[in-house]
Design an enzyme around this catalytic site. Structure first.
Site, PDB file in Angstrom:
ATOM      1  N   THR A   7     -24.365  65.200  50.488  1.00 27.25           N
ATOM      2  CA  THR A   7     -25.759  65.374  50.765  1.00 27.25           C
ATOM      3  C   THR A   7     -26.246  66.833  50.030  1.00 27.25           C
ATOM      4  O   THR A   7     -25.582  67.802  50.315  1.00 27.25           O
ATOM      5  CB  THR A   7     -26.090  65.486  52.106  1.00 27.25           C
ATOM      6  OG1 THR A   7     -27.751  65.698  52.219  1.00 27.25           O
ATOM      7  CG2 THR A   7     -25.455  66.080  53.029  1.00 27.25           C
ATOM      8  N   TYR A  42     -26.753  67.909  60.406  1.00 34.81           N
ATOM      9  CA  TYR A  42     -26.402  66.696  59.382  1.00 34.81           C
ATOM     10  C   TYR A  42     -25.701  67.469  58.245  1.00 34.81           C
ATOM     11  O   TYR A  42     -24.621  66.959  57.769  1.00 34.81           O
ATOM     12  CB  TYR A  42     -27.503  66.096  59.085  1.00 34.81           C
ATOM     13  CG  TYR A  42     -27.572  65.424  57.869  1.00 34.81           C
ATOM     14  CD1 TYR A  42     -26.631  64.131  57.878  1.00 34.81           C
ATOM     15  CD2 TYR A  42     -28.433  65.374  56.745  1.00 34.81           C
ATOM     16  CE1 TYR A  42     -26.401  63.318  56.430  1.00 34.81           C
ATOM     17  CE2 TYR A  42     -28.085  64.806  55.478  1.00 34.81           C
ATOM     18  CZ  TYR A  42     -27.137  63.631  55.385  1.00 34.81           C
ATOM     19  OH  TYR A  42     -26.991  62.728  54.245  1.00 34.81           O
TER      20      TYR A  42
END
Length: 327
Positions: free
Chosen positions: A117, A141
């Site tokens: 990501t 995250y």
């Protein structure tokens, strides 16, 4: 020999499964159905409902289905949720990825594509963001994904194992043929949320943060069509198999759109205005995330087809209308 797709019943995973099957490539799916839907994958694709942290199950799947490549999508992926539940995110995204990588090594799987990501970069100093930018994640995250990238790099140094870490920017849209799309009810993806609001499924659209250092004060993101993203995975698989090397690459178009620009695109597509409420920034959200994507193109020959915000919105909206009719 087959490709194992983890999280293959989820949003990106089910598009990947369709892309593999469209090419006649043997495919196997594992998914715990926490957020995915078994109906999203073709009936003829072998599906195992299970957890990627289950080493014994993974060993069995790799052996029985002769798995030679893994594409790893299974993860939790909502930035604010990771801030509220960091340990849950480290368990699901990092600890279970370690179990999957270990199973791959035990089973002789030499090719591994990891769903990373842009959140690994945090608030970048340079935009568009190059792959060699410092990794400074703002959320658990992003940190959980960066840790998995490090595990892959260390593993590749000592085993006959080659990997790609693909750093996604904002994935959006739906299958242009209308077969699948983002189906999770009340998902946090901006374009999905805006389409649901425009169709009357949400009372209002929330905009988190209007004081970012951006042209209109709202966050700017690089939106990549999900079908272009899975095509990139196919190109990367071929690259890894042919070159026996590793790859870290951004997946985006190199063009950003603000939240307000995205809402305007949804209004154009529907012809409707919808209620918008402005709210404070969310923890962990950077001001801008735009990819420098030349490396992926130059290395693999990837050429996107749907590099247009109006096309992305049109496909997302068509899927939301189809879902609305089902409900």
């Amino acid at each position: 020999m087959a490709t194992l797709v983890t999280g293959g019943c989820g949003y990106i995973g089910c598009h990947m499964v369709l892309a593999l099957r469209d090419r006649g490539l043997p495919t196997v799916v594992i998914d715990n159905l926490a957020t995915g839907f078994a109906w999203a994958i073709p009936a003829e694709v072998p599906f195992i409902q299970g957890d990627v942290g289950d080493g014994a199950l993974l060993d069995q799947i790799i052996r029985e289905h002769q798995i030679e490549a893994i594409i790893h999508f299974a993860a939790s992926s909502v930035v604010p949720d990771s801030v509220a539940d960091p340990l849950g995110y480290y368990l699901n995204n990092t600890v279970k990825s370690q179990a999957l990588i270990a199973a791959a090594v035990r089973g002789g799987v030499k090719t591994f594509v990891f769903s990373s990501t842009a959140a690994v970069y945090g608030n970048p100093e340079i935009v568009p963001i190059p792959e060699d930018a410092p990794l400074k994640p703002l959320s658990p995250y992003g940190a959980s994904k960066a840790m998995t990238e490090q595990m892959l790099a260390d593993t590749a140094k000592v085993h006959d194992f080659h990997y790609a870490a693909l750093r996604y920017f904002n994935v959006a849209g739906a299958d242009p043929q209308g077969r699948v799309g983002q189906s999770t009810l009340k998902a946090s993806h901006l374009i999905k949320a805006a389409c649901e609001t425009a169709l009357g499924q949400r009372e209002e659209m929330k905009v988190f943060g209007t004081d970012f250092d951006t042209p209109d004060g709202t966050g700017v993101r690089d939106y990549i069509h999900v079908s272009d993203l899975v095509e990139a995975h196919l190109d990367v698989l071929e690259y890894l198999r042919a070159n026996k090397t590793n790859l870290i690459a951004n997946c985006g178009y190199g063009r950003g759109f603000s939240v307000l620009e995205v809402l305007a695109a949804v209004e154009r597509a529907t012809g409707n205005k919808f209620p918008v409420r402005y709210a404070p920034r969310r923890a962990g959200d950077p001001a801008m995330a735009v990819a420098a994507s030349d490396h992926l193109r130059a290395t693999t020959g990837w050429t996107p087809r749907w590099n247009d915000i109006d096309a992305i919105v049109a496909h997302a909206l068509a899927w939301e209308r189809k879902l609305k009719d089902k409900r």
